[in-house]
Every structure is written in structure tokens, then in C-alpha cells.
Scaffold this motif. Structure first.
Motif, PDB file in Angstrom:
ATOM      1  N   UNK A   5       0.855  -1.184   0.000  1.00 53.24           N
ATOM      2  CA  UNK A   5       0.000   0.000   0.000  1.00 53.24           C
ATOM      3  C   UNK A   5       0.890   1.233   0.000  1.00 53.24           C
ATOM      4  N   UNK A   6       0.851   1.979  -1.103  1.00 53.85           N
ATOM      5  CA  UNK A   6       1.662   3.189  -1.218  1.00 53.85           C
ATOM      6  C   UNK A   6       0.719   4.375  -1.078  1.00 53.85           C
ATOM      7  N   UNK A   7       0.957   5.191  -0.071  1.00 53.05           N
ATOM      8  CA  UNK A   7       0.047   6.279   0.244  1.00 53.05           C
ATOM      9  C   UNK A   7       0.846   7.472   0.743  1.00 53.05           C
ATOM     10  N   UNK A   8       0.153   8.558   0.985  1.00 51.24           N
ATOM     11  CA  UNK A   8       0.769   9.667   1.701  1.00 51.24           C
ATOM     12  C   UNK A   8      -0.191  10.076   2.808  1.00 51.24           C
ATOM     13  N   UNK A   9       0.326  10.242   4.002  1.00 52.67           N
ATOM     14  CA  UNK A   9      -0.533  10.555   5.148  1.00 52.67           C
ATOM     15  C   UNK A   9      -1.252  11.890   4.981  1.00 52.67           C
ATOM     16  N   UNK A  10      -0.735  12.762   4.134  1.00 53.89           N
ATOM     17  CA  UNK A  10      -1.374  14.052   3.865  1.00 53.89           C
ATOM     18  C   UNK A  10      -2.176  14.040   2.557  1.00 53.89           C
ATOM     19  N   UNK A  11      -2.490  12.884   2.037  1.00 51.32           N
ATOM     20  CA  UNK A  11      -3.252  12.775   0.788  1.00 51.32           C
ATOM     21  C   UNK A  11      -4.714  12.489   1.103  1.00 51.32           C
ATOM     22  N   UNK A  12      -5.610  13.372   0.660  1.00 52.50           N
ATOM     23  CA  UNK A  12      -7.030  13.199   0.924  1.00 52.50           C
ATOM     24  C   UNK A  12      -7.604  11.938   0.320  1.00 52.50           C
ATOM     25  N   UNK A  13      -7.147  11.576  -0.888  1.00 51.73           N
ATOM     26  CA  UNK A  13      -7.646  10.352  -1.512  1.00 51.73           C
ATOM     27  C   UNK A  13      -7.182   9.113  -0.741  1.00 51.73           C
ATOM     28  N   UNK A  14      -5.984   9.187  -0.152  1.00 56.41           N
ATOM     29  CA  UNK A  14      -5.529   8.080   0.708  1.00 56.41           C
ATOM     30  C   UNK A  14      -6.430   7.971   1.937  1.00 56.41           C
ATOM     31  N   UNK A  15      -6.798   9.116   2.511  1.00 52.31           N
ATOM     32  CA  UNK A  15      -7.728   9.128   3.643  1.00 52.31           C
ATOM     33  C   UNK A  15      -9.049   8.486   3.218  1.00 52.31           C
ATOM     34  N   UNK A  16      -9.520   8.834   2.024  1.00 50.16           N
ATOM     35  CA  UNK A  16     -10.764   8.264   1.530  1.00 50.16           C
ATOM     36  C   UNK A  16     -10.693   6.764   1.282  1.00 50.16           C
ATOM     37  N   UNK A  17      -9.498   6.260   1.051  1.00 45.21           N
ATOM     38  CA  UNK A  17      -9.296   4.832   0.782  1.00 45.21           C
ATOM     39  C   UNK A  17      -9.225   4.001   2.065  1.00 45.21           C
ATOM     40  N   UNK A  18      -9.173   4.670   3.209  1.00 41.70           N
ATOM     41  CA  UNK A  18      -8.970   3.966   4.484  1.00 41.70           C
ATOM     42  C   UNK A  18     -10.018   2.879   4.731  1.00 41.70           C
ATOM     43  N   UNK A  19     -11.282   3.174   4.404  1.00 42.46           N
ATOM     44  CA  UNK A  19     -12.337   2.183   4.615  1.00 42.46           C
ATOM     45  C   UNK A  19     -12.138   0.945   3.754  1.00 42.46           C
ATOM     46  N   UNK A  20     -11.763   1.165   2.499  1.00 45.07           N
ATOM     47  CA  UNK A  20     -11.492   0.032   1.604  1.00 45.07           C
ATOM     48  C   UNK A  20     -10.307  -0.782   2.099  1.00 45.07           C
ATOM     49  N   UNK A  21      -9.257  -0.089   2.509  1.00 49.86           N
ATOM     50  CA  UNK A  21      -8.069  -0.791   3.011  1.00 49.86           C
ATOM     51  C   UNK A  21      -8.419  -1.646   4.217  1.00 49.86           C
ATOM     52  N   UNK A  22      -9.193  -1.086   5.128  1.00 53.48           N
ATOM     53  CA  UNK A  22      -9.596  -1.834   6.323  1.00 53.48           C
ATOM     54  C   UNK A  22     -10.400  -3.073   5.940  1.00 53.48           C
ATOM     55  N   UNK A  23     -11.326  -2.910   5.005  1.00 54.39           N
ATOM     56  CA  UNK A  23     -12.170  -4.032   4.596  1.00 54.39           C
ATOM     57  C   UNK A  23     -11.346  -5.117   3.896  1.00 54.39           C
ATOM     58  N   UNK A  24     -10.441  -4.701   3.019  1.00 58.46           N
ATOM     59  CA  UNK A  24      -9.609  -5.674   2.294  1.00 58.46           C
ATOM     60  C   UNK A  24      -8.728  -6.458   3.263  1.00 58.46           C
ATOM     61  N   UNK A  25      -8.095  -5.762   4.185  1.00 63.26           N
ATOM     62  CA  UNK A  25      -7.213  -6.457   5.136  1.00 63.26           C
ATOM     63  C   UNK A  25      -8.013  -7.338   6.090  1.00 63.26           C
ATOM     64  N   UNK A  26      -9.245  -6.945   6.392  1.00 66.43           N
ATOM     65  CA  UNK A  26     -10.100  -7.776   7.248  1.00 66.43           C
ATOM     66  C   UNK A  26     -10.508  -9.060   6.539  1.00 66.43           C
ATOM     67  N   UNK A  27     -10.760  -8.932   5.229  1.00 67.02           N
ATOM     68  CA  UNK A  27     -11.166 -10.110   4.450  1.00 67.02           C
ATOM     69  C   UNK A  27     -10.001 -11.064   4.198  1.00 67.02           C
ATOM     70  N   UNK A  28      -8.788 -10.533   4.202  1.00 69.93           N
ATOM     71  CA  UNK A  28      -7.607 -11.350   3.876  1.00 69.93           C
ATOM     72  C   UNK A  28      -6.549 -11.227   4.977  1.00 69.93           C
ATOM     73  N   UNK A  29      -6.882 -11.686   6.175  1.00 71.57           N
ATOM     74  CA  UNK A  29      -5.960 -11.503   7.307  1.00 71.57           C
ATOM     75  C   UNK A  29      -4.618 -12.217   7.140  1.00 71.57           C
ATOM     76  N   UNK A  30      -4.572 -13.223   6.276  1.00 67.74           N
ATOM     77  CA  UNK A  30      -3.320 -13.966   6.094  1.00 67.74           C
ATOM     78  C   UNK A  30      -2.372 -13.275   5.120  1.00 67.74           C
ATOM     79  N   UNK A  31      -2.858 -12.258   4.403  1.00 64.84           N
ATOM     80  CA  UNK A  31      -2.012 -11.564   3.434  1.00 64.84           C
ATOM     81  C   UNK A  31      -1.187 -10.497   4.135  1.00 64.84           C
ATOM     82  N   UNK A  32       0.139 -10.569   4.081  1.00 64.66           N
ATOM     83  CA  UNK A  32       0.961  -9.507   4.667  1.00 64.66           C
ATOM     84  C   UNK A  32       0.718  -8.192   3.930  1.00 64.66           C
ATOM     85  N   UNK A  33       0.783  -7.083   4.668  1.00 62.93           N
ATOM     86  CA  UNK A  33       0.601  -5.759   4.074  1.00 62.93           C
ATOM     87  C   UNK A  33       1.829  -4.903   4.378  1.00 62.93           C
ATOM     88  N   UNK A  34       2.479  -4.453   3.331  1.00 59.61           N
ATOM     89  CA  UNK A  34       3.601  -3.520   3.468  1.00 59.61           C
ATOM     90  C   UNK A  34       3.078  -2.117   3.182  1.00 59.61           C
TER      91      UNK A  34
END
Length: 204
Positions: A5-34
Motif C-alpha cells: 500500500x503506497x500512500x501519503x498521510x497528507x493525501x485526501x484520496x488516501x484518507x478516503x481509501x482507508x475504509x477500503x483498506x480496512x475491509x480488504x485487510x479484514x477479508x484477507x488476514x493472512x495476506x501480509x501488508x507492506x
């Protein structure tokens, strides 16, 4: 295979993606996330927030599309206009949190964005990392020490280089990497279901 996951903490679109990221990582807990910081506001782009007049319109679109929250404290920060978004400092913060709790990197990246976009806290201020660390149940003193350490500055610079080496030109970008194979799963915006379809195609 892992997610990057390549993001910037000051990027509004990255902030908007937070819900998707949370859902994806919840669905795939065995997948490592860098988690990699991209470096959006560095060098000549490190200027007062008033210089980015397009941001308010973009934030309204992000909120409408993703449901992301932009808090009153953030809005006041933007209205004042003097605040400087420094992605190098934010990347050091991401690196400090990542070093302390590597298996929670995605969660902590989201927490940092919440601290800025909802609570209006500066990601250059060590006190912000104390707040985030305590809320996450982490050792705040260890994170503050890491935030100030030279190796963390080097880690931030390494993140910027890794983002560039992966060919990332915008944030957020979510990739699936399996050996030498790099597959884009999301760029800017995507739902968790859309990411799942692309992830399934990679795993097939």
C-alpha cells in the motif's frame, strides 16, 4: 504474495481509501501488508496549505464518493491557511509506528490520517504520535524515540525511493506483489469488492 500500500498521510484520496483498506485487510488476514509512504508534499511542494486551493473541492468529492470524514478541526486548519503539510515528517512517523508494530502498519497508517483529517493534528508534531500510540495501546516513548532517530529519517527516504521504483505516480496505490510479479489492485479509489475481483484474478 503480499499487498503493498503506497500512500501519503497528507493525501485526501488516501484518507478516503482507508475504509477500503480496512475491509480488504479484514477479508484477507493472512495476506501480509507492506505500507510505503510516497512523499507527496516534499521539496518545493512543502508550502502553506492555502497554496492548494483545489483541496476543498477535492475533499468534498472524496467525502461524497467514500464517506470519509473531514473534521471541524481540520477545516479550521485549512481555513487558517498557514499550516504546512510536510510529507517527510509524516513518513518518519509512519516508519516509527511501522517499526514498533509491523503487523499493524495498515491500521496505524489509517490512524495517522484520522489524526490529521478529523482531529486536525500536525504529523510533524511528536505529540501527535504520542496520542496515536496511546490510542493503539503501543509504547508511546518508544515511538517518540523512533520518530526522532536518524534511522527513521533514512527509512522515510527509502520509502520515497521504493515508491518511485515501483512506478507509482499517484496515491493511494494498492499493489499485489508475488515474486517479480506486480499487479495493480487499486489506484486513487476502489471498493473492497473491486479489489477482491482483481485479487482473485491474481491468485487464479
Amino acid at each position: 504474495m503480499k499487498l503493498v500500500y503506497i500512500f501519503d498521510a497528507y493525501c485526501g484520496w488516501s484518507h478516503g481509501f482507508s475504509g477500503t483498506l480496512h475491509e480488504v485487510t479484514s477479508r484477507h488476514p493472512a495476506l501480509p501488508v507492506e505500507v510505503v509512504s510516497g512523499g507527496l508534499f516534499v521539496g518545493p511542494r512543502r508550502v502553506p496549505i492555502r497554496e492548494f486551493g483545489y483541496v476543498q473541492g477535492a475533499n468534498a468529492k472524496i467525502a461524497e464518493l467514500t464517506g470519509a470524514e473531514f473534521g471541524d478541526s481540520y477545516e479550521q486548519l485549512f481555513a487558517d491557511g498557514s499550516f504546512v503539510m510536510d510529507s517527510e515528517a509524516a513518513a518518519r512517523g509512519v516508519a516509527a509506528l511501522r517499526q514498533t508494530a509491523p503487523d499493524r502498519a495498515a491500521e496505524l497508517a489509517t490512524a495517522l490520517q484520522y489524526a490529521f483529517y478529523v482531529d486536525g493534528l500536525s504529523l510533524s508534531d511528536p505529540a501527535t504520535y504520542r496520542t496515536v500510540a496511546k490510542a493503539a495501546g503501543l509504547d508511546a516513548e518508544a515511538i517518540l524515540a523512533a520518530f526522532a532517530a536518524p534511522r527513521t529519517r533514512a527509512a522515510a527516504e527509502a520509502d520515497f525511493r521504493r515508491s518511485a521504483a515501483l512506478g507509482v505516480t499517484g496515491f493511494p496505490t494498492l499493489l499485489a506483489i508475488d515474486g517479480d510479479s506486480v499487479t495493480p489492485l487499486a489506484y486513487g479509489h476502489a471498493t473492497a469488492d473491486e479489489v477482491d475481483v482483481r485479487l482473485a484474478a491474481v491468485a487464479a
